[in-house]
Scaffold this motif. Structure first.
Motif, short mmCIF file in Angstrom:
data_model
loop_
_atom_site.label_atom_id
_atom_site.label_comp_id
_atom_site.label_asym_id
_atom_site.label_seq_id
_atom_site.Cartn_x
_atom_site.Cartn_y
_atom_site.Cartn_z
N LEU A 96 -0.78 -8.88 2.34
CA LEU A 96 -0.27 -7.53 2.50
C LEU A 96 1.16 -7.61 3.02
CD1 LEU A 96 -0.77 -4.45 2.43
CD2 LEU A 96 -1.64 -4.65 4.78
N ILE A 97 2.10 -7.20 2.18
CA ILE A 97 3.51 -7.31 2.53
C ILE A 97 3.98 -6.08 3.30
CG2 ILE A 97 5.87 -7.49 1.61
CD1 ILE A 97 4.25 -10.03 1.25
N ALA A 98 3.59 -4.88 2.83
CA ALA A 98 4.13 -3.65 3.43
C ALA A 98 3.22 -2.48 3.13
CB ALA A 98 5.54 -3.38 2.89
N VAL A 99 3.31 -1.46 3.98
CA VAL A 99 2.66 -0.17 3.75
C VAL A 99 3.73 0.91 3.82
CG1 VAL A 99 0.44 -0.93 4.64
CG2 VAL A 99 2.08 0.15 6.19
N ALA A 100 3.55 1.97 3.05
CA ALA A 100 4.54 3.04 3.01
C ALA A 100 3.90 4.38 3.33
CB ALA A 100 5.21 3.10 1.63
N SER A 101 4.67 5.23 3.95
CA SER A 101 4.27 6.61 4.20
C SER A 101 5.52 7.47 4.11
CB SER A 101 3.65 6.74 5.60
OG SER A 101 3.43 8.11 5.93
N ARG A 102 5.31 8.77 3.82
CA ARG A 102 6.45 9.69 3.87
C ARG A 102 6.95 9.85 5.29
NH1 ARG A 102 3.75 14.46 0.35
NH2 ARG A 102 2.04 13.86 1.74
N ASP A 103 6.07 9.53 6.27
CA ASP A 103 6.42 9.57 7.69
C ASP A 103 6.70 8.14 8.16
OD1 ASP A 103 6.56 9.72 10.41
OD2 ASP A 103 4.66 10.77 10.69
N PRO A 104 7.95 7.77 8.39
CA PRO A 104 8.26 6.39 8.80
C PRO A 104 7.51 5.95 10.05
CG PRO A 104 10.26 7.55 8.20
CD PRO A 104 9.18 8.58 8.24
N VAL A 132 0.83 1.92 11.22
CA VAL A 132 -0.18 1.25 10.40
C VAL A 132 0.24 -0.20 10.13
CG1 VAL A 132 -1.33 1.25 8.15
CG2 VAL A 132 -0.96 3.41 9.35
N ALA A 133 1.51 -0.42 9.89
CA ALA A 133 2.00 -1.78 9.64
C ALA A 133 1.77 -2.68 10.85
CB ALA A 133 3.49 -1.73 9.29
N ALA A 134 1.97 -2.14 12.05
CA ALA A 134 1.73 -2.92 13.26
C ALA A 134 0.27 -3.33 13.38
CB ALA A 134 2.17 -2.12 14.48
N LYS A 135 -0.62 -2.46 12.94
CA LYS A 135 -2.06 -2.75 13.00
C LYS A 135 -2.44 -3.90 12.09
CE LYS A 135 -6.51 -0.37 12.28
NZ LYS A 135 -7.07 -0.57 13.64
N PHE A 136 -1.74 -4.03 10.94
CA PHE A 136 -2.12 -5.03 9.95
C PHE A 136 -1.10 -6.16 9.79
CE2 PHE A 136 -4.45 -1.19 8.69
CZ PHE A 136 -5.74 -1.70 8.72
N GLY A 137 -0.11 -6.20 10.65
CA GLY A 137 0.83 -7.32 10.66
C GLY A 137 1.72 -7.39 9.44
N CYS A 138 2.21 -6.23 8.98
CA CYS A 138 3.10 -6.21 7.82
C CYS A 138 4.28 -5.29 8.11
CB CYS A 138 2.34 -5.77 6.57
SG CYS A 138 1.70 -4.08 6.65
N VAL A 139 5.04 -4.96 7.08
CA VAL A 139 6.23 -4.13 7.23
C VAL A 139 5.88 -2.67 6.95
CG1 VAL A 139 8.55 -3.67 6.30
CG2 VAL A 139 7.71 -6.03 6.52
N ALA A 150 0.85 -1.20 0.00
CA ALA A 150 0.00 0.00 0.00
C ALA A 150 0.88 1.24 0.00
CB ALA A 150 -0.93 0.02 1.21
N VAL A 151 0.72 2.06 -1.03
CA VAL A 151 1.49 3.29 -1.16
C VAL A 151 0.68 4.43 -0.54
CG1 VAL A 151 2.65 4.87 -2.76
CG2 VAL A 151 2.56 2.42 -3.26
N GLY A 152 0.84 4.63 0.75
CA GLY A 152 0.09 5.66 1.45
C GLY A 152 -0.79 5.05 2.54
N CYS A 153 -1.09 5.86 3.53
CA CYS A 153 -1.86 5.40 4.70
C CYS A 153 -3.10 6.26 4.88
CB CYS A 153 -0.99 5.44 5.96
SG CYS A 153 0.48 4.39 5.88
N ALA A 154 -3.85 6.46 3.82
CA ALA A 154 -5.05 7.29 3.87
C ALA A 154 -6.11 6.64 4.74
CB ALA A 154 -5.59 7.51 2.46
N ASP A 155 -7.08 7.46 5.15
CA ASP A 155 -8.14 6.99 6.03
C ASP A 155 -8.92 5.84 5.41
OD1 ASP A 155 -9.97 7.37 8.41
OD2 ASP A 155 -11.37 7.78 6.78
N ILE A 156 -9.24 5.93 4.11
CA ILE A 156 -10.02 4.86 3.49
C ILE A 156 -9.24 3.55 3.46
CG2 ILE A 156 -9.27 5.40 1.12
CD1 ILE A 156 -12.12 4.63 0.23
N ALA A 157 -7.93 3.65 3.34
CA ALA A 157 -7.10 2.44 3.36
C ALA A 157 -7.18 1.78 4.73
CB ALA A 157 -5.66 2.79 3.02
#
Length: 328
Positions: free
Chosen positions: A37-45, A51-58, A14-21
């Motif tokens: 779901l392998i990983a989620v990315a944000s400009r803010d690490p 968010v990754a902790a919530k969904f069990g990914c990187v 997921a490229v971004g952590c928007a509310d709908i995501a």
């Protein structure tokens, strides 16, 4: 460039952590057996990590760092619309399939660019209109085919939501903001679903808010056979999400057309001469259905079908024509 998909589970980032995501898409994605779901990315690490902790990914800091990962087959991109052309393009050039939040791009030319790129890369490119994957619309089509309302004369639809928080990107000029691109696109897409892709814009209006973006609008469309579509949308309304099909013998109304929760039992209303019938349907999970359809397309071994690409272009062209008509 990702490794060529060879079968099994589709690996998604997921490229971004928007509310709908966070609220709707990622919870459904992690439940799919056909995807991971392998990983989620944000400009803010830090945000990516949370968010990754919530969904069990990187969690990954920086969008390009996620796109460059070879262990990702497909990307979900819920960024503001003005960023889609750049980041969807980067994802496609990296060999990833892409599910983009709507609108795919802020104008027709950008949409055409991305469609051409997806074709060249033989990748699936999808626009996240989740309502299209809810079974209630198939029931409506069956009722129409059975002659429940006779020949269609008028299609009408409204999608309005209460005012958003003042710092929402939807009120900020330059981000692909405004009510037309956020909620107006739903009635437009529904009109194409039931009438024709070849709709003529006969009139349109956009109301501009204090920040300079449109906060409400209306449009009048006409099909090649003369059926009209009357559409309304906006950000400053009591919630309304509905469409109606009015024919010579009756009218079908879908009162929760675009964003029914997965546990909601849709009720379709059929008005005929002196008779009103309500049909209670089984709940359906349009978010899960959308993701399943995307995964199936991405794992089928090729890119988009021509008809699918054409739907992306037709929707973008209609939005552009509505905007131009309103400016006139």
């Amino acid at each position: 460039m990702s490794e060529r998909y060879t079968g099994g589970i589709l690996r998604v980032g997921a490229v971004g952590c928007a509310d709908i995501a966070i609220r709707r898409v990622l919870p459904a994605l992690v439940e799919l057996e056909s995807a991971q779901l392998i990983a989620v990315a944000s400009r803010d690490p830090a945000k990516a990590a949370a968010v990754a902790a919530k969904f069990g990914c990187v969690g990954i800091g920086g969008y390009q760092n996620l796109i460059d990962r070879p262990d990702i087959d497909a990307l979900y991109i819920p960024l503001p619309p003005s960023m889609h052309h750049e980041w969807v393009g980067r994802a496609l050039r990296a060999g990833k399939h892409v599910l983009s939040e709507k609108p795919l791009a802020v104008n027709y030319q950008q949409t055409a660019d991305l469609v051409r790129l997806a074709r060249a890369q033989d990748r699936v490119l999808a626009e996240n209109y989740m309502f299209l994957h809810h079974s209630q619309h198939n029931t409506v089509r069956t009722m129409m085919a059975d002659g429940a309302i006779g020949p269609l004369q008028v299609f009408s639809s409204s999608f309005g939501i209460p005012p958003l928080h003042s710092d929402s990107f939807r009120y900020q000029p330059g981000l692909g903001s405004g009510a037309l691109l956020d909620v107006g696109v739903y009635p437009l897409r529904a009109a194409q679903l039931f009438l024709s892709a070849d709709l003529e814009v006969r009139g349109a209006s956009l109301r501009i808010g204090a920040t300079g973006v449109d906060v409400a609008g209306s449009a009048l469309l006409r099909s090649p056979t003369g059926v009209t579509a009357q559409l309304d949308w906006g950000f400053e309304h009591k919630y309304r999400s509905v469409y109606s099909l009015w024919g010579t013998r009756g009218r079908i109304t879908v009162p929760r057309a675009f964003s029914p929760p997965e546990h909601h039992r849709p009720v379709l209303r059929l008005d005929q001469q002196d008779v009103v019938t309500e049909f209670s349907l089984a709940p359906d999970h349009q978010v899960r259905n959308t993701l399943s359809a995307f995964v199936a397309a991405a794992t089928s071994g090729g890119g988009n079908q021509p008809a699918f690409d054409q739907a992306l272009l037709e929707q973008a062209l209609l939005v552009e024509q509505v905007r131009a008509a309103a400016e006139r």
